[in-house]
Design a protein around this motif. Structure first.
Motif, mmCIF file in Angstrom:
data_model
loop_
_atom_site.group_PDB
_atom_site.id
_atom_site.type_symbol
_atom_site.label_atom_id
_atom_site.label_comp_id
_atom_site.label_asym_id
_atom_site.label_seq_id
_atom_site.Cartn_x
_atom_site.Cartn_y
_atom_site.Cartn_z
ATOM 1 N N LEU A 132 0.828 -1.217 0.000
ATOM 2 C CA LEU A 132 0.000 0.000 0.000
ATOM 3 C C LEU A 132 0.862 1.268 0.000
ATOM 4 N N GLY A 133 2.142 1.077 -0.171
ATOM 5 C CA GLY A 133 3.027 2.240 -0.337
ATOM 6 C C GLY A 133 3.695 2.731 0.936
ATOM 7 N N VAL A 134 3.619 1.958 2.025
ATOM 8 C CA VAL A 134 4.251 2.412 3.266
ATOM 9 C C VAL A 134 5.767 2.211 3.174
ATOM 10 N N LYS A 135 6.499 3.263 3.485
ATOM 11 C CA LYS A 135 7.961 3.221 3.389
ATOM 12 C C LYS A 135 8.584 3.515 4.748
ATOM 13 N N GLU A 136 9.872 3.199 4.811
ATOM 14 C CA GLU A 136 10.630 3.477 6.025
ATOM 15 C C GLU A 136 10.438 4.940 6.439
ATOM 16 N N GLY A 137 10.120 5.147 7.701
ATOM 17 C CA GLY A 137 9.955 6.518 8.210
ATOM 18 C C GLY A 137 8.532 7.053 8.114
ATOM 19 N N ASP A 138 7.670 6.392 7.324
ATOM 20 C CA ASP A 138 6.265 6.835 7.265
ATOM 21 C C ASP A 138 5.602 6.589 8.618
ATOM 22 N N ARG A 139 4.629 7.433 8.964
ATOM 23 C CA ARG A 139 3.896 7.238 10.215
ATOM 24 C C ARG A 139 2.598 6.495 9.964
ATOM 25 N N VAL A 140 2.340 5.558 10.854
ATOM 26 C CA VAL A 140 1.144 4.724 10.764
ATOM 27 C C VAL A 140 0.419 4.819 12.104
ATOM 28 N N VAL A 141 -0.820 5.280 12.083
ATOM 29 C CA VAL A 141 -1.578 5.332 13.334
ATOM 30 C C VAL A 141 -2.354 4.027 13.495
ATOM 31 N N ILE A 142 -2.258 3.460 14.694
ATOM 32 C CA ILE A 142 -2.949 2.198 14.990
ATOM 33 C C ILE A 142 -4.012 2.496 16.048
ATOM 34 N N TYR A 143 -5.255 2.259 15.693
ATOM 35 C CA TYR A 143 -6.393 2.564 16.584
ATOM 36 C C TYR A 143 -7.220 1.289 16.628
ATOM 37 N N MET A 144 -6.828 0.405 17.540
ATOM 38 C CA MET A 144 -7.317 -0.971 17.507
ATOM 39 C C MET A 144 -7.851 -1.419 18.863
ATOM 40 N N PRO A 145 -8.661 -2.456 18.868
ATOM 41 C CA PRO A 145 -9.005 -3.072 20.151
ATOM 42 C C PRO A 145 -7.774 -3.812 20.681
ATOM 43 N N MET A 146 -7.882 -4.341 21.892
ATOM 44 C CA MET A 146 -6.761 -5.072 22.504
ATOM 45 C C MET A 146 -6.798 -6.522 21.994
ATOM 46 N N ILE A 147 -6.413 -6.679 20.734
ATOM 47 C CA ILE A 147 -6.420 -8.003 20.103
ATOM 48 C C ILE A 147 -5.041 -8.241 19.474
ATOM 49 N N PRO A 148 -4.692 -9.503 19.189
ATOM 50 C CA PRO A 148 -3.348 -9.772 18.668
ATOM 51 C C PRO A 148 -3.004 -8.966 17.415
ATOM 52 N N GLN A 149 -4.022 -8.624 16.621
ATOM 53 C CA GLN A 149 -3.737 -7.851 15.406
ATOM 54 C C GLN A 149 -3.135 -6.481 15.733
ATOM 55 N N ALA A 150 -3.386 -5.972 16.921
ATOM 56 C CA ALA A 150 -2.756 -4.706 17.307
ATOM 57 C C ALA A 150 -1.242 -4.914 17.403
ATOM 58 N N VAL A 151 -0.833 -6.005 18.034
ATOM 59 C CA VAL A 151 0.601 -6.313 18.156
ATOM 60 C C VAL A 151 1.179 -6.654 16.779
ATOM 61 N N ILE A 187 -1.159 6.238 6.975
ATOM 62 C CA ILE A 187 -2.064 5.093 7.060
ATOM 63 C C ILE A 187 -2.687 5.062 8.454
ATOM 64 N N VAL A 188 -3.955 4.676 8.513
ATOM 65 C CA VAL A 188 -4.577 4.391 9.810
ATOM 66 C C VAL A 188 -5.007 2.927 9.786
ATOM 67 N N ILE A 189 -4.634 2.198 10.838
ATOM 68 C CA ILE A 189 -5.058 0.801 10.945
ATOM 69 C C ILE A 189 -6.080 0.718 12.078
ATOM 70 N N THR A 190 -7.230 0.162 11.791
ATOM 71 C CA THR A 190 -8.280 0.099 12.799
ATOM 72 C C THR A 190 -9.043 -1.214 12.656
ATOM 73 N N VAL A 218 -3.691 11.344 5.422
ATOM 74 C CA VAL A 218 -4.048 9.913 5.406
ATOM 75 C C VAL A 218 -4.434 9.455 4.003
ATOM 76 N N GLU A 219 -3.718 8.429 3.529
ATOM 77 C CA GLU A 219 -4.025 7.897 2.196
ATOM 78 C C GLU A 219 -4.913 6.665 2.261
ATOM 79 N N LYS A 220 -4.657 5.824 3.238
ATOM 80 C CA LYS A 220 -5.414 4.565 3.324
ATOM 81 C C LYS A 220 -5.816 4.249 4.764
ATOM 82 N N VAL A 221 -6.967 3.600 4.882
ATOM 83 C CA VAL A 221 -7.400 3.099 6.186
ATOM 84 C C VAL A 221 -7.558 1.585 6.057
ATOM 85 N N ILE A 222 -6.857 0.853 6.884
ATOM 86 C CA ILE A 222 -6.954 -0.609 6.848
ATOM 87 C C ILE A 222 -7.853 -1.051 8.005
#
Ligand code: PRX
Length: 651
Positions: A132-151, A187-190, A218-222
């Motif tokens: 999805l185009g994420v490169k070294e140094g890009d910031r990714v926000v993770i807004y997730m429940p407390m599930i293994p996918q967060a880790v 990117i935002v991961i939720t 923000v370009e993509k939300v996963i």
């Protein structure tokens, strides 16, 4: 002084480790003495040797500490590593089939991941991010429940050198938006939602709201499908996790980054303005994460370690997502809350998963203690061997309950003092070495030069309270405030001319040299172990159309540590009766929407003005006294309008 501090100051019981515990401990008294001696003789060499021993470097470092641009310190600067490789790949030969994560969902379903499975999941998702185009140094926000996918998401970022910023799922859309904007996340991961206490937390809806305005970055939300409930997906922007992963190879080559490369940002409240993006490094952070899990939690290969913190907090970074995995240990993750579907949930989980080391916050202990001793006694807690606490001072009553009812007087309690900024434990007992005093975090760890100093920065005699500082740099220290070097210097270093790191806490040492944390010296509240700036809550309140002015203070609370009391000057008349009740309700909801439910004021009082000095400064001390229901002993003669005190005293 709060009741907690009062009672802590009179505590004189001492609990030495049992000979059985000491005999099996990772750090025995002689090891401790040797570590301390070495750190004192050669601070930099001490950390260098540990870094060589504990971390697998892709390129070994030759320079240890770079202090040429202090207080912007760098550690292991020319070394290269990958944190995800250190947490996963390096264990595969010996421990590929060992359980890495035991996950229990809110509704009690248990899922296990071996190190091999976790590595594959992380790799696959890392490939999806790259795709999805994420490169070294890009910031990714993770807004997730407390599930293994967060880790998995955090580790996947680390694998490709992206910088993650986890935002606690309990924060509101507005708080999320501010953090996304400040980090400039691509990117935002939720997830569609999370499950807590039988209810759905609508995470995706909050992301949609956050991205309505600003957040041009923000370009993509996963979106991970967790609850299966219907959510609105924005075409071209949003993609399901499983679709992003489709066809992705299950191996992703870890990208080696410089030791100083930011591993993550984590936003935390300060005394002024908006939350700060605390920036952590890769090498130094990982080192303290590893050694503290080994020293303080005494982790062994057959341990089952359960740290109950959410990955949205620093505790969930260092003692869930990184430290224990870097040591190849087994962790428990839990999606839900301690009291659902019953108040024995924590103890039932300790029993069912054979938890050996358990780490939680005093607020949770106090809340569970209220349900009585019978509940924990229904479960087999005999596997527990070590207990820990973090986040706020623990009152001796709660300590004794934890020690006797949960630990059966068998398990040492490690009371760990540290902060988002310090990355890992700074002051904490070594469970096989340190005699414990209920309510004291005891002594600084080897290599950590903590001290209590006066206004001039001189160490003060034992018995007196002063500023808690750290006088020498340490590997996992924050590197800066994201995008705001000046704020970094002003907040943490300026007070003592850049010589010491200033924690923002006051502390005292007793006659035996034990450290006792007394509380924050700034306008930061500690509510259920969570940091909230009074200014942050005040700004949220004044953003409401009915609020002209607001002042927020803390009040001691038997369960939450501190409760939030808001003094509000409304626009128009001071409301009465039903109107007053309605406005209180509305303002509570408002703050919850602006920041999150944890910031909801417990008590809202109205008055036609705030008590101010002639120069216009709000008399906070007076407000604190009112909030606690104390008699006003301060001089109020300078008040322009003394009858407002009467107004505020009304509940
Ligand atoms: O005031 C101290 C308190 O929590 C603050 C740090 O909050 P945060 O960055 O959110 O990190 C919490 C988890 C590490 C500190 O400045 N605090 C933390 N641990 C303790 C504590 N107060 C007393 N005793 C502790 N063990």
């Amino acid at each position: 002084m709060s009741e907690t501090i009062e009672s802590i100051l009179h505590e004189d019981r001492v609990f030495p480790p049992s000979p059985e515990f000491t005999a099996q401990a990772n750090i025995k008294p002689e090891d401790y003495e040797a570590l301390k001696r070495k750190a004192e003789a050669d601070h930099v060499g001490f950390w260098a040797d540990l870094a060589r021993e504990k971390i697998t470097w892709a390129k070994p470092f030759t320079q240890v500490l770079d202090d040429s641009n202090a207080p912007f310190f760098k550690w292991f600067t020319d070394g290269e590593l990958n944190v995800s490789y250190n947490c996963l790949d390096r264990h595969l030969d010996a421990k590929g089939d060992k359980t890495a994560i035991i996950f229990e969902s809110d509704d009690g379903k248990v899922t296990r991941y071996t190190y091999k499975e976790l590595t594959d999941e992380v790799s696959r998702f890392a490939n999806a991010l790259k795709n999805l185009g994420v490169k070294e140094g890009d910031r990714v926000v993770i807004y997730m429940p407390m599930i293994p996918q967060a880790v998995i998401a955090m580790q996947a970022c680390a694998r490709i050198g992206a910088i993650h910023s986890v935002v606690f799922g309990g924060f509101s859309a507005v708080a999320l938006r501010d953090r996304i904007d400040d980090a400039g996340a691509k990117i935002v991961i939720t997830a569609d939602g999370g499950r807590r206490g039988g209810k759905t937390v609508p995470l995706k809806a909050a992301v949609n709201e956050a991205l309505e305005e600003h957040c041009g970055c923000v370009e993509k939300v996963i979106v991970y499908e967790r609850t299966g409930e219907e959510v609105e997906m924005v075409a071209g922007r949003d993609i399901w996790w499983h679709e992003a992963e489709r066809g992705m190879p299950d191996y992703c080559e870890p990208v080696n980054v410089n030791a100083e490369h930011p591993l993550f940002l984590l936003y935390t409240s300060g005394s002024t303005g908006k939350p700060k993006g605390v920036q952590h490094s890769s090498g130094g952070y990982l080192l303290n994460a590893i050694v503290t899990n080994e020293w303080v939690f005494d982790l062994k290969d057959d341990d089952v370690f359960w740290c109950t913190a959410d990955v949205g907090w620093i505790t969930g970074h260092t003692y869930v997502a990184y430290g224990p995995l870097a040591l190849g240990k087994t962790i428990v993750m839990f999606e839900g809350v301690p009291t659902y579907p019953h108040a024995g949930r924590f103890w039932e989980m300790c029993q069912n998963h054979g938890v050996t080391v358990f780490y939680t916050a005093p607020t949770a202990i106090r809340a569970l203690m209220r349900f009585g001793d019978e509940i924990p006694s229904e479960y087999d807690l005999s596997k527990l061997r070590l207990l820990g606490t973090v986040g706020e001072p623990i009152n001796p009553e709660a300590w004794m309950w934890y020690y006797t009812v949960i630990g059966k007087e068998r398990c040492p309690i490690v009371d760990t003092w540290w902060q988002t900024e310090t990355g890992a434990h700074m002051i904490a007992p070594l469970p096989g070495v340190t005699p414990l005093k209920p309510g004291s975090c005891t002594f600084p760890l080897p290599g950590i030069d903590a001290a209590v100093v006066d206004e001039e920065g001189n160490e003060i005699p034992h018995g007196n309270g002063g500023y808690l500082v750290i006088r020498k740099p340490w590997p996992s220290m924050l590197r800066t405030v994201w995008g705001d070097d000046e704020r970094y210097v002003n907040t943490y270093w300026a007070q003592f001319n850049n010589r010491y790191y200033v924690a923002g806490d006051s502390a005292r040492r007793d006659e035996d040299g034990y450290f006792w944390i007394m509380g924050r010296v700034d306008d930061v509240l500690n509510v259920s172990g969570h940091r909230l700036g009074t200014m942050e809550i005040e700004s949220a309140l004044v953003a409401h159309e009915r609020v002209a002015e607001a002042a927020v203070v803390g009040r001691p609370d038997p369960v939450k540590g501190e409760a939030i009391v808001a003094f509000v000057v409304p626009r128009g008349d001071v409301p009465e009766g039903a109107e007053r009740e309605a406005l209180i309700k509305e303002l509570r909801e408002w703050v919850s929407k602006e920041i999150g439910p944890i910031a909801k004021p417990d008590d809202i009082r109205f008055g036609s003005n705030l008590p101010k000095t002639r120069s216009g400064k709000i008399m906070r001390r007076l407000l604190r006294a009112i909030a606690r229901g104390e008699e006003i002993t301060q001089d109020t003669s300078t008040l322009e309008n003394p009858q407002i005190l009467e107004q505020f005293m009304q509940k």
